[in-house]
Structure formats: structure tokens, C-alpha cells
Design an enzyme around this catalytic site. Structure first.
Site, short mmCIF file in Angstrom:
data_model
loop_
_atom_site.label_atom_id
_atom_site.label_comp_id
_atom_site.label_asym_id
_atom_site.label_seq_id
_atom_site.Cartn_x
_atom_site.Cartn_y
_atom_site.Cartn_z
N GLY A 157 0.80 -1.22 0.00
CA GLY A 157 0.00 0.00 0.00
C GLY A 157 0.84 1.27 0.00
CG HIS A 158 -1.27 5.03 0.22
ND1 HIS A 158 -2.12 6.08 -0.02
CD2 HIS A 158 -1.80 4.34 1.25
CE1 HIS A 158 -3.12 6.01 0.82
NE2 HIS A 158 -2.95 4.99 1.60
CG ASN A 159 2.59 7.31 2.12
OD1 ASN A 159 1.45 7.55 1.70
ND2 ASN A 159 3.62 8.09 1.85
#
Lengths: 323, 323, 323
Positions: free
Chosen positions: A223-225
Site C-alpha cells: 500500500g501507499h507510504n
């Protein structure tokens, strides 16, 4: 396909006990190796297989040198499994060498992308404007690398991988979802391998980061980050939710799920299919899945499980009655 | 990249307390925001971060107006998170605007497909005969949309998505599987976003339906004849089996599984990695996964779990003996 | 779209009770069938729907012949569901026939690949040197088939499938991973169907094997050196780790995980979301997942579960005290 034992020894080192002129025609697991094969003893618990194997050479730990040399040729090294890994590389380089730098005629590289001249860009790959592909990195086929995404050197990105899709970010308002534009990118280090059809999302504001030496299997979702520390490995179908921070030298078993915003320190090992719902701040092995059983047995235990808290209170009641 | 606070205020509204000429050079989470950044207070529990942040402007709820304005500029709105989402959109439109309508030279659109002139069709996308792509919808790359599949307006379909593969339907006969041809299509509404490498299968007889405003993350599997109600969101790696009917405004956590032919009413929230095995006819939060633990502890508890029904009976026996 | 009942009967057999001239305009489930539709009774438990249905013809078991013929036309067969499956095939062949052999202009077939002249190779498919595609097999779109990978006859490989990515093999050395080159291939039999975005990895030394008649749903991961026996079916999102050996005629439910190096004998049935951690040497049904519940109830039971082994010991203590 053939290598002399002396050629292997010359290329990879170790202590060879036996004739350099033995012909090796294949690599095989110790249990199924035949004459002409080279194999390795990966773990002391398989020592009994050493005496039975028909292999023409066995790669062994020093403590098995005597036993191994009694039965035939052997190569003695401190890490037989790593030696064997290098041997597969040698074998492949001799018998089906990898292609040199190329860009497949069907690939699409944006004029504003930076692709190192030594990179290998396979069929139907797409490298968008502002993306960077490092030296010797290989995008196998159907790989997407979007703007602001950087893949380091010596990486292997398998077919169907998507690097830099939007992270999953929406703000609720009046029962609708408002899209949060994902303004960050993806930063992938050197010596990273990403398995087929896996996804690494771009960050919301800052970059999603995969550090050097990370190995991801197929169908993994990052996922993001998320931040994945160096030399961590994840097996197939793992999902890591947004902003999780996973340490270096971790392993995550197949189908495990790591929830968002958690921290896993270095050297944490998560068993397959386990769900990480809290940060893990101490190295070690962690597990959580329901043990499989005959369906009928499972049904009874699962039904009881739904009353477990009650059972605990009833037990407590009994204990009080007894004192 | 720079916006004046006055420009933000003019574009997005809210009550600005502070100078319109403050220069905003970035967006950042409140914990890491620096001078020049704009940030937001998403939840009252983070109120202590309000006083510490170096941000040049904070987007806050009305109840934090006083506290926020003491430390510097702020924008006061009822829903700071949604305001922030719109700010990311404004930021992106200023600094890396999205492409206008285009069909990438590598895309393949069948002459019998209907693609709206405002749609954006990225590299290596395939839109088959009889498929329909709505206004402003964007297929990122390597997307497949098969015959009889309709994607509405303002959708974002990320790379590698497969819309309209055959549902998984086979009839057993003499220990073989006879294929059930999948004669239905897929109907996707407006404002839908589907994450990378996700799949939405075509229906067996009728259509698989994804209603308006649905958001699916990466690697999500939607089986044939599933119906997903409006504004429902599913995180990565969710699997929904055939003919499940999921209500509107639901959320399904990452890695959860919904079995076939079940019904979930509106406003049902399923935790990550939970397995929905029965219809859920009451709105609420539902969970079911084995809690993670140190491996050694898990092993003991898992072993005991396999005897849980027995334990229950033994407890009952004790209780009878005690009364 | 229309078929006469007599045409269906002539093509597919069975005992027709009723007029051959009845016009069939659609196929439908028994619960929603209208006049003009043909439907089937799949299971005796749905017998009450037989009398209510508006369908123009019902496909039934012999024991329902009397009941069915009282209400209208019927076709009597031993396996109504399989008959219905063949009817979907007939319907499709009449109304949207499949394309003949073709190679899409965007596909890339290496000159050293062997593709049978009757195969159908869809958009953006890649068949590498040394790969083999059998007669009548259909690669839908964006499929990758790498060197040394063989797909048999009459297979359907859905969009985004990756056949022959490297298995996930690395040897640890000094806290780094040394790649084990994957020198084996993939061998897929005849009549195999593989769902969208699924992956079948190449073997480490020998081939990964998928036997005849296997059906895999979408987003399934098959690790290196796995052996899947004939006519086994796996639902969406299943992960099978390396060197697992799964028997024939097995079924594996959606989201289940099978760990590496295990053996499942023939006719083993694994429920959805279950984790197979040990070999299963006896045919039967096996299950293991945490039952879903209201979140608050789950929390209490999950907390108690983490003390379950303790509870067991406390129970034992009470029992001793009681005797």
C-alpha cells in the site's frame, strides 16, 4: 548440458574433494539426485540421505566432510545452500544465458523516462514520463512503472507488476468518497525482486519505499507510504496496508496481512496467513491462524469458540465456588 | 510548486484566518509538516499535535479555531479531511495536471467498442467489441474490458485490471468439469475506482454489477453475478465469491473473503482478513480472524483450540457436579 | 436470440416431455425464470420452486419427471446441472460464437515458440522462445508464457495470467538473499482453465505441473514445483506454496493457503480461507478459519483465546480438585 566438477570449483570455490574431471550433467535435490548430478546437503537433519544419494558430488558443511568423502566427490563449504544458489546461476549462465540490455519492440518508454542503457525492458512494458529504471534491471513483461517511480539497479521485476498505481485514499463526505490525489511516488532500491502481478502503490504525499535487497513474491500488495526495510522477504499473496513500516531482514509468510500504520522492527518473522494487527517491537516469530481440522471437528470447535468468553467466566465462577 | 493561501481559499472555500499571501509549498501530515506546508487536523485525538506543528496553515474543525489561530494561519471547515482531499486535487491540477482525452498509440480498441470521446485509454489497454467506456473515464494501462462490459463515467481503472473474464462456473459430471459458458456481462456505474490487477468477472446469465461511487483497491476479486452497492469500498486483496450481494456504504477490510450467494445489507463493515460465511442482515461491524501472538504461545492456544468443544463439555460436567 | 426446444433436444439429448416447437428465448435460474426461459432443477431441496416457476421448460432428474410434466415441458436427464452447462455452450455457439484460430495483431510470438495453428492468441499476449501452446487453446489477453513452458490443448488462459515467472527461491547468506535460478519450466495439461491475473511459477529444477482438466479461478498463485492433480479446482485468491503436491479431484475454496512441501491426496476438499499446514492423507472435507461475529463479541472471544491454554490448565486443576 555439462560442466566439469573442476569448472564448478574454479568458478565458485570451496574445498573440492574428488576428481576435477567428473562430469556434472544436472542439479538435483538430494532425495532424487542420480549419477551425473550435483546436489547439496541443506540441513543436518537430512544427513541420512547423504549415504543413500547417487549424486556424483554433494556440497556439504565441514562437519560432513568425512561422511561425504567416503561415498564420493564432495565440495566442502560453510553455506552449502548459498553455494548451491550460486551454482544455479553458473549453470544458467552456461546453458541459457540471460539476454543483454534490450528494449523489446513492443515496449513503450516515454521520452521523458530515464532508462539505464544496460536495463532490459521486456514485451508490453510501459515506463512513463519521469520514471527511472536503474542499471541491469530487468522488467520482464507487461510491467507498468508510472511517473515519479524509481527502480534501482540489478532489480528483477516480473511480468504484470504495477509500480505506482494510486494508493487507496478517499475522504468520506456526505456518504460519498472524495479522492485524495496520491502526490508521492515509489522508490525501489537495488537488488530488489518483485514477483508476477504484484503491486506497489505510490505514496499519498511522500514516497512508498522498498529498500535494497527486498524480495517480494507474486501477487503481493504494498500500500501507499509503506516502508519495507532492506533484505526483507514476503511470500505470495501478502498484503501490506498503507503506511506500515516493516523493518529489515523480516520475513512474511504467504497470505499474511499487515494492517496500516503499524511498525515491525527488524528481524520479525510472520507466519503464513497471519494477521498483524498491532505493531511488533521485538524481533521474533509471530503466528495467528485457525488450525485446520476435519470439517466436522472444526464446526464444533468454532461453535464453542463463539462462546469462549462465556466459558471463561463460567470457569472463573467454578474456581470461586471451589475456594 | 507553490500556491498562495488565498488561492487555496478562493478555490476551496472555508473560513480563512490568516494572510492570503502566505506561500504554501507543500502538503504534509501534521506530524511531519514544516514551515511552508499546509496540513490538517483529522481527528480531535491529535489535538496536541496542533500546537507543535511547524505548518504554515492548518485545516481544522470549528472547535479548534481558537487553538489553531493562536499559533498561526488556519482554515476552519466542518470536514477537514474532505477539504484536504480536495486540496490534493487542486494541488495536482496545478502542478501535474492530468492528461486530456487520449487513446495511447499502443492501445487496441475494437471498431465495435463504444468509447466516449472524453475517455482516456492508456498503454496496452484492450477494449473489445461491444464494450462501452463512459465520459472522462481513464483506463491506466494493460486494462482488459471484454464484450458486453460497460464502464460508466468518471471512473479510474488502474493498470492490469481485468473486466469481464469468465466467471468460475463448472458442472461436475463423471469426475470432470463441464464449462458453464458465462453469458452475462459486467455493468460498472459512474465514479468507480478499481485498483491495479483487480478482476471483475462477467455474470453467468445476468450482469455482475458495481454501482456508482464504489472504490476497490488492488488485487480484489469480484466473482460472477456479484452486486456491489453504491459507495461501498473494499481494501486490497479482498475476494467476493459469486452471486454475493453487498449493500451500499459498506467497507470491507483488506484480505477479507465473502462467500458466495450471501447478502450484506447497507452499512456493514467487515474487518480485515475476516471470512463472511453467512448473510449479514444488520448494519454494524463484524470481525473474525485469529489474533496474532508469539509463535510459541499461538502453538499452545491453537492446540487447545482443537479440543475446545471437549473442554466445553468437561466444563459442563464440572458445573453439573457442583450444583 | 431463440432456440426451439426440439433443437436443444436434438443437440443435447435427454428425454423431452413437451412440444418440440416451444420457443426458448433465454436461460435463467429457476427462481427468476420467466415464460420463454429454460431452467433446471439443480438439487432436490429446490423442488418447491418447480411448481412455482414460470419457465417454459425445466431440466429435471428422473424422480421429478411427474411433478415437472404436470406443470409444462421438461427434459429429463440424470445430471440436470451438466445438461444445463452444455446448454450454455450450445446457446453461446448459436448466439455469440467464439472466434476461430487467430493471432491478434498486437500479440508477440517469438519465432522459436511453438503455437498450434488452431490456437487463439489474444491482444498483448507474449509467447516466448521455447514455449508451446496446444491445439484450440485460447490466451485471452495480456498473457505471458515464458520459455520452457508448455500449455496443452483446449485450454483457456484468461487475461493477465503469468505462466513461468521465476519461483521464489533465495538462499540466505550474511543476511542477504542469493538468487536461486529457476531452471525448470511449467507443464500444463489439456482442458485446463486459468483465471485472470493468476500466476504459475516455473520450477526450480524440475517443472511445475498442472494436470489435465484442472480449473483455477482468478488471482491464484501456484508456486514453483507444485503438482496439481487432474480435475482439481481452486477458487479465487488461493495460494499454493512451493513443492506442494495436490491430488486429483480436489477442491480448494477461495482465499485458502496451502503451505509448501505438503501432500494432499485425491478428493480432499479444503474450505475457503483455510490454511493447510500439514499433509492431508485422507480424503474428506477440511476447514480452519475463525468464525465471524459482531466485532465486540469477537474481541472478547479473541482475548479469551489468547489465554486458552491457561484456561485448559485451570480446568484440569478444577477437575483434579473434584475427583
Amino acid at each position: 548440458m555439462l560442466l566439469l566438477l573442476g569448472q564448478i570449483h574454479q568458478a565458485l570455490g570451496g574445498a573440492l574433494i574428488g576428481s576435477k574431471s567428473i562430469e556434472i550433467v544436472g542439479l538435483a535435490p538430494i532425495a532424487s539426485a542420480k549419477a551425473g548430478d550435483i546436489t547439496f546437503l541443506s540441513h543436518p537433519q537430512f544427513a541420512d540421505q547423504l549415504q543413500k544419494t547417487q549424486a556424483s558430488c554433494v556440497i556439504v558443511f565441514p562437519q560432513f566432510q568425512d561422511l561425504a568423502s567416503q561415498r564420493g566427490a564432495c565440495i566442502v563449504v560453510d553455506n552449502p545452500y548459498a553455494y548451491y544458489a550460486r551454482l544455479t546461476q553458473l549453470w544458467k549462465s552456461q546453458h541459457s544465458p540471460e539476454p543483454q540490455a534490450f528494449v523489446h519492440p513492443t515496449a513503450w518508454i516515454d521520452p521523458l523516462a530515464q532508462v539505464h542503457p544496460s536495463a532490459r525492458i521486456g514485451p508490453f512494458c510501459w515506463v512513463d514520463a519521469g520514471a527511472t529504471i536503474g542499471a541491469n534491471t530487468w522488467l520482464k513483461s507487461h510491467v507498468s512503472v508510472s511517473r515519479q517511480c524509481k527502480v534501482g539497479a540489478n532489480c528483477i521485476i516480473h511480468s504484470g507488476v504495477v509500480i505506482g498505481a494510486d494508493g487507496f485514499g478517499f475522504a468520506p463526505e456526505n456518504s460519498h468518497w472524495i479522492k485524495i490525489e496520491q502526490l508521492g511516488g515509489v522508490h525501489i532500491g537495488d537488488d530488489v525482486e518483485i514477483g508476477a502481478n504484484s503491486c506497489v502503490d505510490r505514496g499519498a504525499l511522500e514516497d512508498t519505499v522498498i529498500e535494497n535487497g527486498v524480495k517480494l513474491d507474486n501477487l503481493v500488495q504494498i500500500g501507499h507510504n509503506v516502508h519495507v526495510g532492506a533484505h526483507t522477504a514476503m511470500a505470495g499473496c501478502v498484503g501490506v496496508a498503507g503506511s506500515a513500516r516493516i523493518g529489515a531482514h523480516c520475513t512474511i509468510g504467504g497470505g499474511a496481512v499487515v494492517l496500516g500504520h503499524l511498525q515491525l522492527v527488524d528481524h520479525v518473522h510472520i507466519s503464513a496467513a497471519s494477521v498483524v494487527t498491532r505493531s511488533i517491537l521485538q524481533a521474533g516469530n509471530y503466528t495467528g491462524f485457525f488450525p485446520i481440522d476435519h470439517n466436522a471437528t472444526w464446526e464444533k470447535n468454532a461453535a464453542s469458540l463463539r462462546q469462549l468468553n462465556q466459558l471463561r467466566h463460567r470457569l472463573k465462577g467454578l474456581e470461586k465456588g471451589n475456594t
